[in-house]
Design a protein around this motif. Sequence first.
Motif, PDB file in Angstrom:
ATOM      1  N   LEU A 109      75.393 -71.298  25.151  1.00  0.00           N
ATOM      2  CA  LEU A 109      76.165 -71.781  24.008  1.00  0.00           C
ATOM      3  C   LEU A 109      76.172 -73.304  23.951  1.00  0.00           C
ATOM      4  CD1 LEU A 109      79.250 -69.371  23.935  1.00  0.00           C
ATOM      5  CD2 LEU A 109      77.195 -69.309  22.540  1.00  0.00           C
ATOM      6  N   TYR A 110      76.233 -73.932  25.118  1.00  0.00           N
ATOM      7  CA  TYR A 110      76.173 -75.394  25.130  1.00  0.00           C
ATOM      8  C   TYR A 110      74.845 -75.861  24.546  1.00  0.00           C
ATOM      9  CZ  TYR A 110      76.216 -80.218  26.719  1.00  0.00           C
ATOM     10  OH  TYR A 110      76.165 -81.591  26.748  1.00  0.00           O
ATOM     11  N   TYR A 111      73.766 -75.191  24.914  1.00  0.00           N
ATOM     12  CA  TYR A 111      72.448 -75.554  24.380  1.00  0.00           C
ATOM     13  C   TYR A 111      72.404 -75.372  22.868  1.00  0.00           C
ATOM     14  CZ  TYR A 111      67.544 -75.084  23.126  1.00  0.00           C
ATOM     15  OH  TYR A 111      66.323 -75.213  22.494  1.00  0.00           O
ATOM     16  N   ILE A 112      72.908 -74.244  22.394  1.00  0.00           N
ATOM     17  CA  ILE A 112      72.865 -73.937  20.957  1.00  0.00           C
ATOM     18  C   ILE A 112      73.642 -74.971  20.153  1.00  0.00           C
ATOM     19  CG2 ILE A 112      73.650 -72.267  19.216  1.00  0.00           C
ATOM     20  CD1 ILE A 112      73.019 -70.061  21.309  1.00  0.00           C
ATOM     21  N   GLU A 113      74.806 -75.372  20.656  1.00  0.00           N
ATOM     22  CA  GLU A 113      75.671 -76.296  19.921  1.00  0.00           C
ATOM     23  C   GLU A 113      75.232 -77.752  20.045  1.00  0.00           C
ATOM     24  OE1 GLU A 113      79.517 -75.534  21.489  1.00  0.00           O
ATOM     25  OE2 GLU A 113      79.656 -73.520  20.637  1.00  0.00           O
ATOM     26  N   ASN A 114      74.437 -78.072  21.058  1.00  0.00           N
ATOM     27  CA  ASN A 114      74.059 -79.460  21.315  1.00  0.00           C
ATOM     28  C   ASN A 114      72.556 -79.676  21.255  1.00  0.00           C
ATOM     29  OD1 ASN A 114      76.747 -80.853  22.425  1.00  0.00           O
ATOM     30  ND2 ASN A 114      76.664 -78.776  23.224  1.00  0.00           N
ATOM     31  N   TRP A 115      71.848 -78.761  20.574  1.00  0.00           N
ATOM     32  CA  TRP A 115      70.392 -78.866  20.542  1.00  0.00           C
ATOM     33  C   TRP A 115      69.919 -80.188  19.951  1.00  0.00           C
ATOM     34  CZ3 TRP A 115      66.907 -79.923  16.725  1.00  0.00           C
ATOM     35  CH2 TRP A 115      65.558 -79.827  17.087  1.00  0.00           C
ATOM     36  N   SER A 116      68.873 -80.719  20.551  1.00  0.00           N
ATOM     37  CA  SER A 116      68.120 -81.831  19.988  1.00  0.00           C
ATOM     38  C   SER A 116      66.729 -81.754  20.607  1.00  0.00           C
ATOM     39  CB  SER A 116      68.765 -83.183  20.305  1.00  0.00           C
ATOM     40  OG  SER A 116      68.676 -83.463  21.684  1.00  0.00           O
ATOM     41  N   MET A 117      65.759 -82.427  20.003  1.00  0.00           N
ATOM     42  CA  MET A 117      64.421 -82.399  20.575  1.00  0.00           C
ATOM     43  C   MET A 117      64.421 -83.075  21.943  1.00  0.00           C
ATOM     44  SD  MET A 117      61.498 -81.173  20.282  1.00  0.00           S
ATOM     45  CE  MET A 117      61.764 -80.488  18.629  1.00  0.00           C
ATOM     46  N   ALA A 118      65.261 -84.120  22.099  1.00  0.00           N
ATOM     47  CA  ALA A 118      65.369 -84.781  23.402  1.00  0.00           C
ATOM     48  C   ALA A 118      65.917 -83.816  24.462  1.00  0.00           C
ATOM     49  CB  ALA A 118      66.267 -86.011  23.290  1.00  0.00           C
ATOM     50  N   PHE A 119      66.865 -82.955  24.058  1.00  0.00           N
ATOM     51  CA  PHE A 119      67.419 -81.962  24.979  1.00  0.00           C
ATOM     52  C   PHE A 119      66.333 -80.975  25.398  1.00  0.00           C
ATOM     53  CE2 PHE A 119      71.361 -78.993  25.573  1.00  0.00           C
ATOM     54  CZ  PHE A 119      71.215 -79.121  26.943  1.00  0.00           C
ATOM     55  N   ASP A 120      65.500 -80.546  24.456  1.00  0.00           N
ATOM     56  CA  ASP A 120      64.391 -79.643  24.777  1.00  0.00           C
ATOM     57  C   ASP A 120      63.436 -80.286  25.780  1.00  0.00           C
ATOM     58  OD1 ASP A 120      65.203 -77.478  23.352  1.00  0.00           O
ATOM     59  OD2 ASP A 120      63.683 -77.607  21.780  1.00  0.00           O
ATOM     60  N   ILE A 121      63.126 -81.558  25.565  1.00  0.00           N
ATOM     61  CA  ILE A 121      62.214 -82.266  26.469  1.00  0.00           C
ATOM     62  C   ILE A 121      62.826 -82.357  27.867  1.00  0.00           C
ATOM     63  CG2 ILE A 121      61.136 -84.507  26.940  1.00  0.00           C
ATOM     64  CD1 ILE A 121      60.897 -84.846  23.875  1.00  0.00           C
ATOM     65  N   LYS A 122      64.130 -82.607  27.919  1.00  0.00           N
ATOM     66  CA  LYS A 122      64.817 -82.677  29.213  1.00  0.00           C
ATOM     67  C   LYS A 122      64.720 -81.334  29.944  1.00  0.00           C
ATOM     68  CE  LYS A 122      69.423 -83.338  31.230  1.00  0.00           C
ATOM     69  NZ  LYS A 122      70.835 -83.718  30.977  1.00  0.00           N
ATOM     70  N   ILE A 123      64.950 -80.232  29.240  1.00  0.00           N
ATOM     71  CA  ILE A 123      64.891 -78.902  29.858  1.00  0.00           C
ATOM     72  C   ILE A 123      63.471 -78.595  30.323  1.00  0.00           C
ATOM     73  CG2 ILE A 123      65.121 -76.422  29.412  1.00  0.00           C
ATOM     74  CD1 ILE A 123      67.404 -77.137  27.466  1.00  0.00           C
TER      75      ILE A 123
END
Length: 472
Positions: free
Chosen positions: A443-457
């Motif tokens: 849920l944290y991922y869904i609510e805080n998604w960004s392309m930078a977040f994807d790259i971090k993961i």
Amino acid sequence: MRKLIRDHQKYFNKLLVLLDAIVIAAAYWFSWFLWLSGYVKENDPGIGILSVETYFAALVAIVPGYLILYNTFDLYSSKRTAKTVYEIFNIIKANTVGLLAVMVVLYAINIPDFSRGMVGVFYGINIVAESLMRKSVRYGLRRMRRKGYNVKHILLVGYSRAGEEYINKIKANPEWGYEVCGILDDHVPVGAVYKGVRVTGEIDALHTVLTDNQLDEIGITLSLSDYDRLEAIVKICEKSGVHTKFIPDYNSVIPSRPYLEDLDGLAVVNIRRVPLNNMANMLIKRLVDIAGAVVAIVLCSPFMLTAAIAVKMTSRGPLIFKQERVGLHNKPFQMYKFRSMEVQSDADEKKGWTVKNDPRVTKVGRILRSTSIDELPQLFNVLKGDMSMIGPRPERPLFVEKFREEIPRYMIKHQVRPGITGWAQVNGYRGDTSIKKRIEYDLYYIENWSMAFDIKILFLTFFRGFINKNAY
């Protein structure tokens, strides 16, 4: 000390502005010094034509200009609880705008001999120097706060779950420099204590407390049953001039970053903020998924070929195992894996998760599972559009039906495409681990998604995600 914090915060901000000005000037001087030394001077015929005085006269505009940019990018507001990465990100943004502004000015006033190379070096050095300075200041302040200095004293109005959670956070993070000095409530008896914080009186005593005490902040933590008193309490707090914050007692319903909508002057709070509901975000993520899957298939083809040969040579049955999973908008799809178990009946296959030392798993399958190589065929699921490179892991229909009744908000994970890897997985929640904690991360991922977040993961997956100690 209480008065010092509330009344002298402006002096600290002035000190920070002074430190910023020194850092900007020092970074500019160091950049000029570096760019005039060694082989760089020979490769830039523009350097040396202008006088030293001309270069340093530019500081008269650069220093105040950058300070204005820092203020614009919120670098002078109190950030006791903010993460360092957000401050560094704002520093980068401010310096990027500053770099563009300097380039535009140089072009507009036509000074071709002013070294653009030196300006570029200044851009990098200033970001690093500013980040290190602010990191040092933050570190020093946090050490002071841990020792009891520079502490903000807060009174909570109302005893509730939100109040308890707020106290938990404050106690767990002494470096934030907050101290809850009491609670006012009408339903909990005076003298009751929660983790060292006492109920000191009823809510009607707020007038007296605000008059007699020098508080830094008021935190309104009313229980839902007392929300009819919210407006009156806010008016009392605002008359006192004390900074007031509202901690709602419905965090289980409203997300940490709610989406606010202005409906002709009426504030509307959307229960769930899902950035990937935005068409532009959805399209960008899909394009990145396709490109990423193609590149990953090419790079991983030797591993997939080796795994395919190993599976076929060591056990009978199909190479690819297909299993129904629930994806975007609750639609089922066939997820692909390299087969890691002996062929079994549908009844045996549906009996549950794999457990430690599960006899159904082959020797080769155990290796494939522990290294996550069995998941590589899901790259083709990504190309088909069933899955994404990054997202919540999909579950089988029988578990979806089970968890939707047991875990509140479980079905929200189906508002985005499931992923090969995700925020829960890189934080260790894979295999036979807590499903509730997994959903919290999803849920944290869904609510805080960004392309930078994807790259971090994706980056963290290479260090944490491939080798799975919970894979059996």
